[in-house]
Design an enzyme around this catalytic site. Structure first.
Site, short mmCIF file in Angstrom:
data_model
loop_
_atom_site.label_atom_id
_atom_site.label_comp_id
_atom_site.label_asym_id
_atom_site.label_seq_id
_atom_site.Cartn_x
_atom_site.Cartn_y
_atom_site.Cartn_z
N ARG A 29 0.89 -1.24 0.09
CA ARG A 29 0.09 0.05 -0.08
C ARG A 29 0.97 1.23 -0.06
O ARG A 29 2.14 1.16 0.30
CB ARG A 29 -0.99 -0.07 1.31
CG ARG A 29 -1.74 -1.23 1.38
CD ARG A 29 -2.84 -1.04 2.58
NE ARG A 29 -3.62 -2.00 2.83
CZ ARG A 29 -3.56 -3.15 3.34
NH1 ARG A 29 -2.32 -3.31 4.19
NH2 ARG A 29 -4.32 -3.99 3.46
N LYS A 68 -2.68 -1.88 7.89
CA LYS A 68 -3.79 -1.40 8.04
C LYS A 68 -4.07 -1.86 9.68
O LYS A 68 -3.81 -2.75 10.13
CB LYS A 68 -5.15 -1.66 7.57
CG LYS A 68 -5.27 -0.78 6.33
CD LYS A 68 -6.71 -1.27 5.54
CE LYS A 68 -6.72 -0.05 4.03
NZ LYS A 68 -7.92 -0.52 3.54
N HIS A 96 -1.81 2.59 -6.13
CA HIS A 96 -2.95 1.68 -6.15
C HIS A 96 -2.96 0.68 -7.30
O HIS A 96 -3.03 -0.61 -7.13
CB HIS A 96 -4.09 2.26 -5.65
CG HIS A 96 -5.45 1.14 -5.43
ND1 HIS A 96 -5.24 0.53 -4.26
CD2 HIS A 96 -6.41 0.68 -5.82
CE1 HIS A 96 -5.97 -0.43 -4.00
NE2 HIS A 96 -6.96 -0.25 -5.04
N ARG A 128 -0.30 -1.87 -6.88
CA ARG A 128 -0.47 -2.93 -5.83
C ARG A 128 -1.56 -3.85 -6.60
O ARG A 128 -1.32 -5.03 -6.56
CB ARG A 128 -0.91 -2.14 -4.73
CG ARG A 128 -1.68 -3.03 -3.60
CD ARG A 128 -1.96 -2.39 -2.34
NE ARG A 128 -3.15 -3.07 -1.67
CZ ARG A 128 -2.52 -3.90 -0.70
NH1 ARG A 128 -1.39 -4.38 -0.40
NH2 ARG A 128 -3.50 -4.50 -0.10
N HIS A 131 -4.50 -8.50 3.46
CA HIS A 131 -6.22 -8.56 3.75
C HIS A 131 -6.50 -9.39 4.91
O HIS A 131 -6.10 -10.62 5.14
CB HIS A 131 -6.62 -8.99 2.69
CG HIS A 131 -6.63 -8.13 1.36
ND1 HIS A 131 -6.66 -8.36 0.02
CD2 HIS A 131 -6.44 -6.74 1.54
CE1 HIS A 131 -6.68 -7.31 -0.79
NE2 HIS A 131 -6.40 -6.22 -0.03
N TYR A 142 -10.86 -7.82 -5.09
CA TYR A 142 -9.56 -6.85 -5.33
C TYR A 142 -8.89 -7.55 -6.52
O TYR A 142 -8.38 -6.48 -7.43
CB TYR A 142 -8.65 -7.10 -4.14
CG TYR A 142 -7.76 -5.79 -4.25
CD1 TYR A 142 -6.31 -5.93 -5.03
CD2 TYR A 142 -7.61 -4.81 -3.30
CE1 TYR A 142 -5.44 -4.99 -4.73
CE2 TYR A 142 -6.65 -3.67 -3.27
CZ TYR A 142 -5.49 -3.93 -4.09
OH TYR A 142 -4.79 -2.93 -3.99
#
Length: 305
Positions: free
Chosen positions: A151, A175, A244, A247, A270, A279
């Site tokens: 990311r 995250k 993005h 990625r 994830h 995705y």
């Protein structure tokens, strides 16, 4: 439309609260103001004179009206979110006993699939003539984003000590402050090594960041986005380049080559497998081929034929 004081004054107190107490940005405040004003005008036009008369049925009518106005699902969700926040404020202020918007569900929003570059476009983008420290840095960043599926926040958050060149892995904070270790090899490793050789040319003082700006500080997200977009134009890549997209291209190409959804999920960081499935937007034909090749009953049927 002119709003009665019984409708307008609570809104004014809420907007003041939004800015002073919650410290929200003017942009967010403007969005809420637009959505709540639209809701208030609809209610007043329908004969409502005070917020205490609004119940869940009225909130559903507000959502229905927004749909008739052909607002997108995201805009309707924002309108309902603004109403929930406003009514929460009214409840905490003692003006309402309960929030009438609490139980009203927003319409489901379709998830927009990001687009990826094909392998030829990636090769075209990354054929960068790196003859100065900034170009070496940019290529190293792009190689690493595509080579490790990072990311943007993970890329700029990297420190020099997070890189294990011999082992070929990175310590990444993703995250929710979740730490993971991701491998990198090949061109990503080669260009990261090239960058580390010239990094001191941009270094102005003590700085832990792996990637530096021309001022010697940790590079900003906006700078990375801008530089990648510029390289896309310089390299004549047909689609707009952003972090993005690199990625996503990593995820798509890895999944197409390996078919291992769980491994790609781990590499991307994830928490939920369904996120990886959306995705990577595998097309149905590819899924059908995987199914036919892997499922015992599918193989049996083909043998029987």
């Amino acid at each position: 439309m002119s709003l009665p004081a019984s409708i307008e004054k609570p809104l004014a107190r809420f907007f003041d609260y939004m800015i002073r107490e919650r410290g929200l940005s003017r942009h967010t405040e403007n969005n809420y103001r637009q959505q709540l004003t639209a809701s208030a005008e609809f209610l007043v036009g329908a004969g409502v004179t005070k917020w205490q008369d609004v119940d869940a049925a009225w909130v559903r009518q507000i959502a229905a009206q927004a749909k008739r106005e052909r607002l997108k699902a995201g805009s309707i969700a924002l309108r309902l979110s603004a109403l929930r926040s406003f009514f929460d404020f009214m409840v905490s202020d003692g003006a309402l006993a309960a929030n009438p918007a609490k139980g009203v569900a927003a319409p489901k929003q379709g998830r927009t699939l990001p687009k990826n570059l094909d392998v030829d476009e990636v090769n075209q983008l990354l054929s960068v003539d790196a003859d100065d420290p900034l170009s070496v840095r940019d290529r190293a960043m792009m190689e690493l984003m595509y080579g490790a599926g990072l990311r943007l926040s993970e890329l700029i958050g990297l420190n020099v000590r997070d890189v294990a060149m011999r082992k070929g892995d990175l310590r990444v904070i993703g995250k929710g402050d979740k730490e993971r270790v991701v491998p990198f090899t090949g061109m990503a490793k080669e260009w990261l090594f090239n960058w580390l050789k010239v990094r001191n040319q941009l270094l102005k003082g003590p700085e832990d960041a792996l990637f530096l700006s021309k001022l010697g500080n940790r590079i900003s997200p906006r700078s990375v986005q801008k530089r990648m977009a510029e390289w896309g134009q310089k390299q004549a890549v047909s689609s707009h380049i952003n972090p993005h997209k690199l990625r996503h291209s990593f995820a798509t190409h890895m999944l197409e080559s390996s078919g291992d959804l769980r491994a790609v999920q781990e590499l991307l960081g994830h928490a939920d497998l369904s996120t990886t499935q959306v995705y990577t937007h595998l097309d149905f034909q590819h899924l059908a081929k995987v199914y036919d090749a892997a499922h015992p009953r599918a193989r049996k049927r083909k043998n029987d034929d």
